[in-house]
Design an enzyme around this catalytic site. Structure first.
Site, PDB file in Angstrom:
ATOM      1  NE  ARG A  55       0.576   7.186 -10.716  1.00 53.93           N
ATOM      2  CZ  ARG A  55      -0.147   8.034  -9.638  1.00 53.93           C
ATOM      3  NH1 ARG A  55      -1.429   7.965  -9.357  1.00 53.93           N
ATOM      4  NH2 ARG A  55       0.536   9.117  -9.034  1.00 53.93           N
TER       5      ARG A  55
ATOM      6  NE  ARG B 294      -4.310   8.854  -7.547  1.00 54.05           N
ATOM      7  CZ  ARG B 294      -4.665   9.424  -8.569  1.00 54.05           C
ATOM      8  NH1 ARG B 294      -5.965   8.733  -8.892  1.00 54.05           N
ATOM      9  NH2 ARG B 294      -3.947   9.994  -9.604  1.00 54.05           N
TER      10      ARG B 294
ATOM     11  CE1 TYR C 238      -1.881  14.605  -5.498  1.00 53.09           C
ATOM     12  CE2 TYR C 238      -2.670  12.434  -5.748  1.00 53.09           C
ATOM     13  CZ  TYR C 238      -2.007  13.287  -5.397  1.00 53.09           C
ATOM     14  OH  TYR C 238      -1.051  12.807  -4.306  1.00 53.09           O
TER      15      TYR C 238
ATOM     16  CB  CYS D 188     -18.930  17.455   6.975  1.00 53.67           C
ATOM     17  SG  CYS D 188     -19.783  16.344   7.975  1.00 53.67           S
ATOM     18  CD  GLU D 189     -13.397  19.069   4.370  1.00 55.48           C
ATOM     19  OE1 GLU D 189     -13.297  19.839   3.623  1.00 55.48           O
ATOM     20  OE2 GLU D 189     -13.050  19.012   5.330  1.00 55.48           O
TER      21      GLU D 189
ATOM     22  CE1 TYR E   8       1.868   7.163  -4.222  1.00 50.59           C
ATOM     23  CE2 TYR E   8       1.330   6.410  -6.573  1.00 50.59           C
ATOM     24  CZ  TYR E   8       2.395   6.851  -5.694  1.00 50.59           C
ATOM     25  OH  TYR E   8       3.926   6.311  -5.884  1.00 50.59           O
TER      26      TYR E   8
HETATM   27  C1  PLP Z   1       6.744   8.308  -5.461  1.00 49.65           C
HETATM   28  C2  PLP Z   1       8.266   7.574  -5.828  1.00 49.65           C
HETATM   29  C3  PLP Z   1       8.339   6.641  -6.807  1.00 49.65           C
HETATM   30  C4  PLP Z   1       7.158   5.938  -7.265  1.00 49.65           C
HETATM   31  O1  PLP Z   1       6.581   6.704  -8.153  1.00 49.65           O
HETATM   32  P1  PLP Z   1       5.170   6.276  -9.016  1.00 49.65           P
HETATM   33  O2  PLP Z   1       4.571   7.440  -9.684  1.00 49.65           O
HETATM   34  O3  PLP Z   1       4.165   5.522  -8.178  1.00 49.65           O
HETATM   35  O4  PLP Z   1       5.848   5.237  -9.953  1.00 49.65           O
HETATM   36  C5  PLP Z   1       9.571   6.261  -7.037  1.00 49.65           C
HETATM   37  N1  PLP Z   1      10.924   6.939  -6.639  1.00 49.65           N
HETATM   38  C6  PLP Z   1      10.737   7.761  -5.557  1.00 49.65           C
HETATM   39  C7  PLP Z   1      11.990   8.462  -5.067  1.00 49.65           C
HETATM   40  C8  PLP Z   1       9.338   8.341  -5.273  1.00 49.65           C
HETATM   41  O5  PLP Z   1       9.293   9.203  -4.375  1.00 49.65           O
END
Ligand code: PLP
Length: 446
Positions: free
Chosen positions: A300, A336, A340, A368-369, A397
């Site tokens: 992210r 998202r 979340y 339709c939600e 994401y």
């Molecule tokens: C999802 C994930 C990441 C990355 O997570 P971010 O929040 O996008 O930085 C890194 N390592 C593992 C094992 C993950 O499952």
């Protein structure tokens, strides 16, 4: 409710405050909102909507900021981009060209990482349920590291590697039982989560792995969750990991690598979030003294701020108590907010709208939600049909979690670099939605 909604909206950053923290965005009176000098109105005219738009400068700038903070701290560190955040080949390739490896969580991601030009030795394979077929393919290709998440998986991999006549490079992912303080659906480092080996069981398993001729045990790994905006959970997890490494070494077990996971959060709502420098400082304090190679797996943090979802207003509907701005993008594109309760900045593309009077609006999609809602009681100007809006910080994401729910084809994606917008993922043709469907002969007529 109305009072709460208004007070809530009042706490939102203004358009100007949003722009100030996002240097790849700018607004000009004649052309409106631009990404690195390319007007979004032009992208919408050429590529239609909804379309993902990514700024290459933001991705490379963030990668370089992290890499140089690591270099300045004199840490032996490697960045493996967690490509589940955004698996567009162009993005993986861009990061690979800057020196990133890849962290993958499926055979599909392993395949895509290879297609993007990442060397197998620069790929870390993570995930709680890797299948034997996925592991076999990764081993055959020469994967750099497999993060093992259970005693059962270790035994399976040991047997598989032995049968293949290979030595599997492994790290043990431990569960440090730390609360990441993030949304429950993206917390992964609590004892009750499905992820990792309970830290208390790690030493015995590590010794077993070190004793196998089919395994090459390289180190330990943690990943405690995602969108973590405080340093304290990282500090707690890395302190436990450091303690584990010292205990393993005291037993004479070698630990060359420490995989620090991902999870570093970004300021969606201009809230405070740790800088790369602050995070690296924490790494140096907690894990630096161990002298191991540190592996980082940000997803992210590298790509989230670099992307937006460009959408067009279908119509503005005045309900009995609310104004609805209905977009041609929906929860199937960006889930998202529905999944979340995530907050994303939503800004008009036309410059004239930036100074027009704002009133609360619910920004929704056509699916339709009722959950197909991008924002509730958001202070926005009038947005008549045809108007463009940008949903910001959607680089991570976003596209990867899209579905074709309501038979809505997957959106196109464009990358902007040096004033040029290139398609990096074509819009899914409507025919593709039914291309895999089969009508059995007993339903086929004539
Ligand atoms: C999802 C994930 C990441 C990355 O997570 P971010 O929040 O996008 O930085 C890194 N390592 C593992 C094992 C993950 O499952």
């Amino acid at each position: 409710m109305a009072a709460f909604a208004r007070a809530d909206a009042a706490a939102d950053p203004s358009f100007a405050e949003i722009l100030a923290l996002r240097p790849h965005l700018a607004i000009a009176p004649e052309v409106g909102l631009m990404v690195d000098g390319v007007p979004l109105a032009r992208i919408a005219a050429e590529h239609a909507t909804p379309t993902w738009v990514y700024a290459a400068s933001a991705i490379s700038g963030r990668f370089r900021a992290l890499a140089s903070a690591l270099a300045e701290a004199n840490l032996d560190a490697r960045i493996h981009y967690a490509m589940k955040a955004n698996d567009a080949l162009a993005i993986v390739r861009l990061l690979g060209s800057l020196g990133a490896g890849a962290d993958v969580v499926s055979g599909g991601e392993f395949h895509a990482a290879r297609a993007a030009g990442i060397a197998p030795s620069d790929i870390v394979f993570s995930g709680v349920g890797k299948t034997e077929a996925e592991l076999r393919a990764a081993l055959a290709a020469g994967v750099g590291q497999i993060n093992v998440e259970s005693a059962e998986e270790l035994a399976m991999l040991d047997a598989l590697a032995a049968a293949m006549g290979r030595r599997a490079p492994v790290a043990l992912r431990v569960n440090p039982d730390v609360d990441a303080g993030t949304h429950a659906k993206i917390t992964t480092g609590r004892a009750e989560n499905k992820f990792g080996i309970p830290i208390g069981e790690a030493p015995a398993l590590y010794a077993r792995a070190a004793g196998s001729r089919a395994l090459r045990v390289r180190g330990v790994a943690v990943h405690i969750g995602s969108q973590i905006t405080a340093l304290a959970p990282f500090r707690a997890a890395y302190a436990r990991l450091a303690e584990l490494v010292r205990a393993l070494r005291a037993e004479g077990l070698p630990v060359e690598r420490i995989d620090c996971g991902g999870g570093l959060g970004i300021p969606y709502r201009n809230e405070p979030a740790p800088s790369a420098a602050a995070f690296v400082h924490l790494l140096r304090e907690t894990l630096g003294p161990l002298g191991a190679t540190l592996m980082l797996e940000p997803g992210r943090w590298l790509v989230g701020p670099a992307g937006l979802l460009l959408a067009r207003v279908v119509l503005e509907k005045h309900g009995t108590s609310r104004r609805f701005v209905i977009l041609d993008a929906a929860m199937n594109d960006l889930i998202r907010p529905a999944l979340y309760e995530a907050w994303h900045a939503i800004v008009p593309v036309a410059a004239a709208r930036w100074h027009a009077p704002a009133t609360p609006a619910d920004v929704v999609g056509p699916v339709c939600e009722s959950g197909d809602t991008f924002a509730t009681a958001r202070m926005l100007p009038a947005l008549p049909p045809g108007e463009l809006v940008a949903i910001l910080d959607a680089g991570a994401y976003g596209a990867v979690m899209s579905s074709t729910y309501n038979a809505r084809p997957l959106a196109a994606a464009v990358m902007v670099r040096a004033g040029e917008a290139a398609v990096i993922r074509r819009r899914q043709p409507v025919e593709a939605l039914i291309a895999q469907d089969v009508i059995p002969h007993w339903l086929a007529s004539g």
